[in-house]
Scaffold this motif. Structure first.
Motif, mmCIF file in Angstrom:
data_model
loop_
_atom_site.group_PDB
_atom_site.id
_atom_site.type_symbol
_atom_site.label_atom_id
_atom_site.label_comp_id
_atom_site.label_asym_id
_atom_site.label_seq_id
_atom_site.Cartn_x
_atom_site.Cartn_y
_atom_site.Cartn_z
ATOM 1 N N ALA A 1 -1.326 -0.799 14.464
ATOM 2 C CA ALA A 1 -0.934 0.557 14.078
ATOM 3 C C ALA A 1 -1.869 1.123 13.014
ATOM 4 C CB ALA A 1 0.502 0.559 13.550
ATOM 5 N N HIS A 2 -1.896 2.440 12.943
ATOM 6 C CA HIS A 2 -2.571 3.149 11.856
ATOM 7 C C HIS A 2 -1.494 3.519 10.846
ATOM 8 C CE1 HIS A 2 -5.220 6.826 10.534
ATOM 9 N NE2 HIS A 2 -4.823 6.080 9.526
ATOM 10 N N GLU A 3 -1.368 2.711 9.785
ATOM 11 C CA GLU A 3 -0.310 2.890 8.796
ATOM 12 C C GLU A 3 -0.900 3.324 7.458
ATOM 13 O OE1 GLU A 3 2.851 2.890 9.010
ATOM 14 O OE2 GLU A 3 3.639 1.341 10.357
ATOM 15 N N ASP A 4 -0.067 4.012 6.680
ATOM 16 C CA ASP A 4 -0.488 4.389 5.331
ATOM 17 C C ASP A 4 -0.594 3.169 4.428
ATOM 18 O OD1 ASP A 4 -0.544 7.157 5.922
ATOM 19 O OD2 ASP A 4 1.631 7.227 5.746
ATOM 20 N N PHE A 5 0.281 2.194 4.626
ATOM 21 C CA PHE A 5 0.198 0.925 3.889
ATOM 22 C C PHE A 5 0.405 -0.230 4.855
ATOM 23 C CE2 PHE A 5 2.203 -2.577 1.521
ATOM 24 C CZ PHE A 5 1.165 -2.870 0.642
ATOM 25 N N LEU B 1 -10.475 -7.536 10.617
ATOM 26 C CA LEU B 1 -10.209 -6.149 10.991
ATOM 27 C C LEU B 1 -11.027 -5.786 12.226
ATOM 28 C CD1 LEU B 1 -10.345 -4.497 7.442
ATOM 29 C CD2 LEU B 1 -8.320 -5.299 8.688
ATOM 30 N N PHE B 2 -10.413 -5.049 13.146
ATOM 31 C CA PHE B 2 -11.165 -4.526 14.290
ATOM 32 C C PHE B 2 -11.266 -3.012 14.171
ATOM 33 C CE2 PHE B 2 -6.762 -5.066 15.667
ATOM 34 C CZ PHE B 2 -6.468 -3.908 16.360
ATOM 35 N N ASP B 3 -12.338 -2.441 14.708
ATOM 36 C CA ASP B 3 -12.733 -1.080 14.361
ATOM 37 C C ASP B 3 -12.263 -0.001 15.322
ATOM 38 O OD1 ASP B 3 -14.108 -2.103 12.137
ATOM 39 O OD2 ASP B 3 -15.894 -2.501 13.351
ATOM 40 N N GLU B 4 -11.819 -0.363 16.504
ATOM 41 C CA GLU B 4 -11.370 0.629 17.475
ATOM 42 C C GLU B 4 -9.965 0.284 17.950
ATOM 43 O OE1 GLU B 4 -14.144 0.843 20.664
ATOM 44 O OE2 GLU B 4 -15.811 1.495 19.404
ATOM 45 N N GLN B 5 -9.136 1.304 18.105
ATOM 46 C CA GLN B 5 -7.748 1.092 18.516
ATOM 47 C C GLN B 5 -7.666 1.025 20.039
ATOM 48 O OE1 GLN B 5 -4.980 4.154 17.269
ATOM 49 N NE2 GLN B 5 -3.543 2.643 16.473
ATOM 50 N N HIS C 1 -5.567 5.015 0.777
ATOM 51 C CA HIS C 1 -5.581 5.886 1.950
ATOM 52 C C HIS C 1 -4.734 7.132 1.699
ATOM 53 C CE1 HIS C 1 -5.689 7.019 6.157
ATOM 54 N NE2 HIS C 1 -4.368 6.971 6.235
ATOM 55 N N VAL C 2 -3.531 6.958 1.164
ATOM 56 C CA VAL C 2 -2.659 8.096 0.859
ATOM 57 C C VAL C 2 -3.203 8.882 -0.338
ATOM 58 C CG1 VAL C 2 -0.346 8.719 0.033
ATOM 59 C CG2 VAL C 2 -0.611 7.108 1.921
ATOM 60 N N GLN C 3 -3.837 8.196 -1.272
ATOM 61 C CA GLN C 3 -4.471 8.883 -2.395
ATOM 62 C C GLN C 3 -5.480 9.921 -1.889
ATOM 63 O OE1 GLN C 3 -7.425 6.672 -4.592
ATOM 64 N NE2 GLN C 3 -6.672 7.436 -6.567
ATOM 65 N N ARG C 4 -6.268 9.541 -0.891
ATOM 66 C CA ARG C 4 -7.230 10.484 -0.316
ATOM 67 C C ARG C 4 -6.520 11.627 0.396
ATOM 68 N NH1 ARG C 4 -10.087 5.571 0.554
ATOM 69 N NH2 ARG C 4 -9.158 5.291 2.616
ATOM 70 N N ARG C 5 -5.408 11.343 1.070
ATOM 71 C CA ARG C 5 -4.664 12.396 1.769
ATOM 72 C C ARG C 5 -4.011 13.357 0.782
ATOM 73 N NH1 ARG C 5 -0.500 10.220 5.490
ATOM 74 N NH2 ARG C 5 -0.506 12.358 6.235
ATOM 75 N N CYS D 1 3.512 -15.822 4.237
ATOM 76 C CA CYS D 1 3.797 -17.071 4.959
ATOM 77 C C CYS D 1 2.555 -17.953 5.076
ATOM 78 C CB CYS D 1 4.309 -16.770 6.362
ATOM 79 S SG CYS D 1 5.855 -15.851 6.442
ATOM 80 N N GLY D 2 1.407 -17.447 4.630
ATOM 81 C CA GLY D 2 0.154 -18.172 4.807
ATOM 82 C C GLY D 2 -0.491 -17.901 6.145
ATOM 83 N N THR D 3 -0.040 -16.846 6.842
ATOM 84 C CA THR D 3 -0.538 -16.529 8.175
ATOM 85 C C THR D 3 -1.592 -15.429 8.094
ATOM 86 O OG1 THR D 3 1.577 -17.146 9.179
ATOM 87 C CG2 THR D 3 0.116 -15.720 10.473
ATOM 88 N N PRO D 4 -2.791 -15.658 8.634
ATOM 89 C CA PRO D 4 -3.827 -14.620 8.636
ATOM 90 C C PRO D 4 -3.415 -13.425 9.499
ATOM 91 C CG PRO D 4 -4.745 -16.781 9.149
ATOM 92 C CD PRO D 4 -3.262 -16.910 9.237
ATOM 93 N N VAL D 5 -4.101 -12.298 9.299
ATOM 94 C CA VAL D 5 -3.765 -11.062 9.999
ATOM 95 C C VAL D 5 -5.001 -10.535 10.731
ATOM 96 C CG1 VAL D 5 -3.023 -8.669 9.723
ATOM 97 C CG2 VAL D 5 -1.972 -10.472 8.335
ATOM 98 N N ILE D 6 -4.802 -10.145 11.978
ATOM 99 C CA ILE D 6 -5.820 -9.414 12.736
ATOM 100 C C ILE D 6 -5.297 -7.994 12.878
ATOM 101 C CG2 ILE D 6 -7.104 -9.253 14.899
ATOM 102 C CD1 ILE D 6 -6.618 -12.244 15.296
ATOM 103 N N ALA D 7 -5.981 -7.027 12.253
ATOM 104 C CA ALA D 7 -5.423 -5.682 12.150
ATOM 105 C C ALA D 7 -6.453 -4.613 12.469
ATOM 106 C CB ALA D 7 -4.877 -5.451 10.738
ATOM 107 N N TYR D 8 -5.946 -3.482 12.931
ATOM 108 C CA TYR D 8 -6.769 -2.292 13.119
ATOM 109 C C TYR D 8 -7.240 -1.831 11.738
ATOM 110 C CZ TYR D 8 -7.945 2.547 14.441
ATOM 111 O OH TYR D 8 -8.581 3.752 14.640
ATOM 112 N N GLY D 9 -8.546 -1.765 11.546
ATOM 113 C CA GLY D 9 -9.105 -1.581 10.215
ATOM 114 C C GLY D 9 -9.182 -0.155 9.743
ATOM 115 N N VAL D 10 -8.089 0.590 9.872
ATOM 116 C CA VAL D 10 -8.003 1.972 9.398
ATOM 117 C C VAL D 10 -6.719 2.101 8.595
ATOM 118 C CG1 VAL D 10 -7.774 4.400 10.097
ATOM 119 C CG2 VAL D 10 -9.334 2.899 11.336
ATOM 120 N N GLY D 11 -6.748 2.954 7.554
ATOM 121 C CA GLY D 11 -5.546 3.156 6.748
ATOM 122 C C GLY D 11 -5.299 2.000 5.808
#
Length: 404
Positions: free
Chosen positions: A282-286, A325-329, A175-179, A296-306
């Motif tokens: 959040a919309h994070e660079d990493f 990943l979910f597509d809208e914030q 993501h930062v590579q593109r920026r 910890c072995g815990t799955p993640v539900i995250a905003y799928g950007v960045g």
């Protein structure tokens, strides 16, 4: 000029040292991988305990260290920070490594010095978040607004010009590579930041609560999580962390959400390790915390950007998923993702194995190998470093994936 990297004098340049965070952790790991003769920063107000994490390397500051209120009002000195960075005296160094999210890459170098810049992000308040920053600080109108816009205009000119002083850019994500390409028209090599995976205990047994661990600031979008869980009263959410958003979040907190505030590492491990899933809006660079959750072995539900697109393996597309990943914030999109995740099967072992690929040891080995290869190419021909290390480097157009 020395002919081996081990004989070279390496110096590091950091932005400012006020509190410990992700960029400081990157600099610490780089120093461990490749020790340096000194660490340069515009100011240094770290605690003794945090300063010791750099391993005793001398820390050299600028005239801003003695400026009035520099510790608490450093942002007032933003217009002169480029000048301060240019006062770093790097004479005698063969290799210069900058850890940059704003100004550090702008250090003055000579034709006899190789400069590698690890970019956490191009200057966000001057580029991507420029209009949001002006609005947040009420600088989008009036005389002050005009002055602020002119200052950022000059900062953008300086930022783009000083990219010419860098021989090799390293980006903390694709993501930062593109920026970096969009901002500087330079191709960077991706090197993910270090995550202390071994610090987190693998927990295969999961409970029924969801969790997030975050500093409570607006862009982390904890308010979105609270709004989504208000619409899901049968599900429980635990929020670990503190910050300026706490009063507002308390006022809107539904009964099924627990705001725990700041907690020590033991509580973070307990909550993160036993959670049904870790939430990240959040919309994070990493984004380091989702990787820590997967450790910890815990799955993640995250905003799928960045960066989330690179740190979470989406169960809709991957064979060994580590989350969704979910597509809208929006609260509705997060609610739909949580409900869809309830029927999913994610193996905690896959989460841990995936996280280990981001481990600190992996970062140290890759960083040293990259700098050694760059130094070897630079000694043959200083203009060949980028072309030698980055696919598509040195060409007039970027690799195809940067245009995707």
């Amino acid at each position: 000029m020395p002919h081996a990297l081990v004989d070279s004098q390496v110096r590091y340049v950091h932005e400012w040292l006020t509190e410990w965070g992700g960029s400081e952790d990157v600099t610490r790991a780089m120093l461990q991988a490749l020790p340096g003769a000194a660490l340069h920063a515009t100011i240094d107000f770290l605690s003794e305990a945090n300063r010791a994490k750099f391993g005793g390397v001398p820390i050299r500051t600028t005239f801003l260290q003695q400026a009035p209120w520099a510790r608490t009002r450093f942002w007032n000195y933003l217009p002169v920070t480029p000048l301060a960075v240019e006062t770093h005296d790097l004479r005698g160094a063969d290799v210069i490594v900058s850890s940059s999210h704003a100004f550090a890459k702008g250090v003055l170098t000579t034709a006899e010095q190789m400069h590698v810049s690890y970019v956490h992000s191009p200057m966000r308040y001057a580029w991507d978040l420029h209009h949001e920053y002006l609005a947040d600080y009420r600088l989008d109108r009036g005389a002050k607004g005009l002055l602020a816009r002119y200052m950022f205009h000059r900062l953008r000119q300086w930022d783009r010009q000083t990219a010419n002083n860098v021989d090799l850019f390293l980006a903390n994500s694709r993501h930062v590579q593109r920026r970096i390409w969009r901002t500087y028209r330079r191709v960077a090599q991706v090197l993910y930041p270090p995550v202390s995976v071994s610090r987190f205990r693998y927990e295969p047994a999961k409970g029924d609560h969801y969790v997030t661990v975050s500093r409570l600031v607006s862009y982390k979008r904890i308010d979105l999580l609270l709004a989504a869980f208000r619409a899901m009263p049968s599900r429980k959410l635990v929020v670990v962390g503190d910050g300026p958003e706490m009063p507002r979040l308390r006022a809107m907190c539904p009964p099924n959400v627990q705001l725990m505030g700041f907690q020590d590492d033991a509580v973070v491990q307990e909550q993160m390790g036993s959670a049904r899933a870790f939430l990240f809006a959040a919309h994070e660079d990493f984004g380091i915390s989702p990787v820590e959750a997967q450790a910890c072995g815990t799955p993640v539900i995250a905003y799928g950007v960045g960066g989330s697109r690179e740190t979470v393996r989406d169960l809709r597309t991957e064979v060994r998923p580590t989350g969704l990943l979910f597509d809208e914030q929006t609260p509705a999109a997060l609610q739909a993702a949580v409900e869809a995740f309830d029927g999913a099967a994610v193996d905690p072992r896959d989460c841990r194995r995936w996280a280990e690929g981001f481990d600190e040891a992996v970062f140290r080995d890759r960083f040293r190998a990259i700098v050694e290869q760059a130094w070897s190419a630079w000694r043959r021909d200083p203009s060949s470093v980028e072309a030698a290390l980055v696919p598509g480097g040195g060409l007039q157009s970027p690799p195809r994936e940067l245009l995707a």
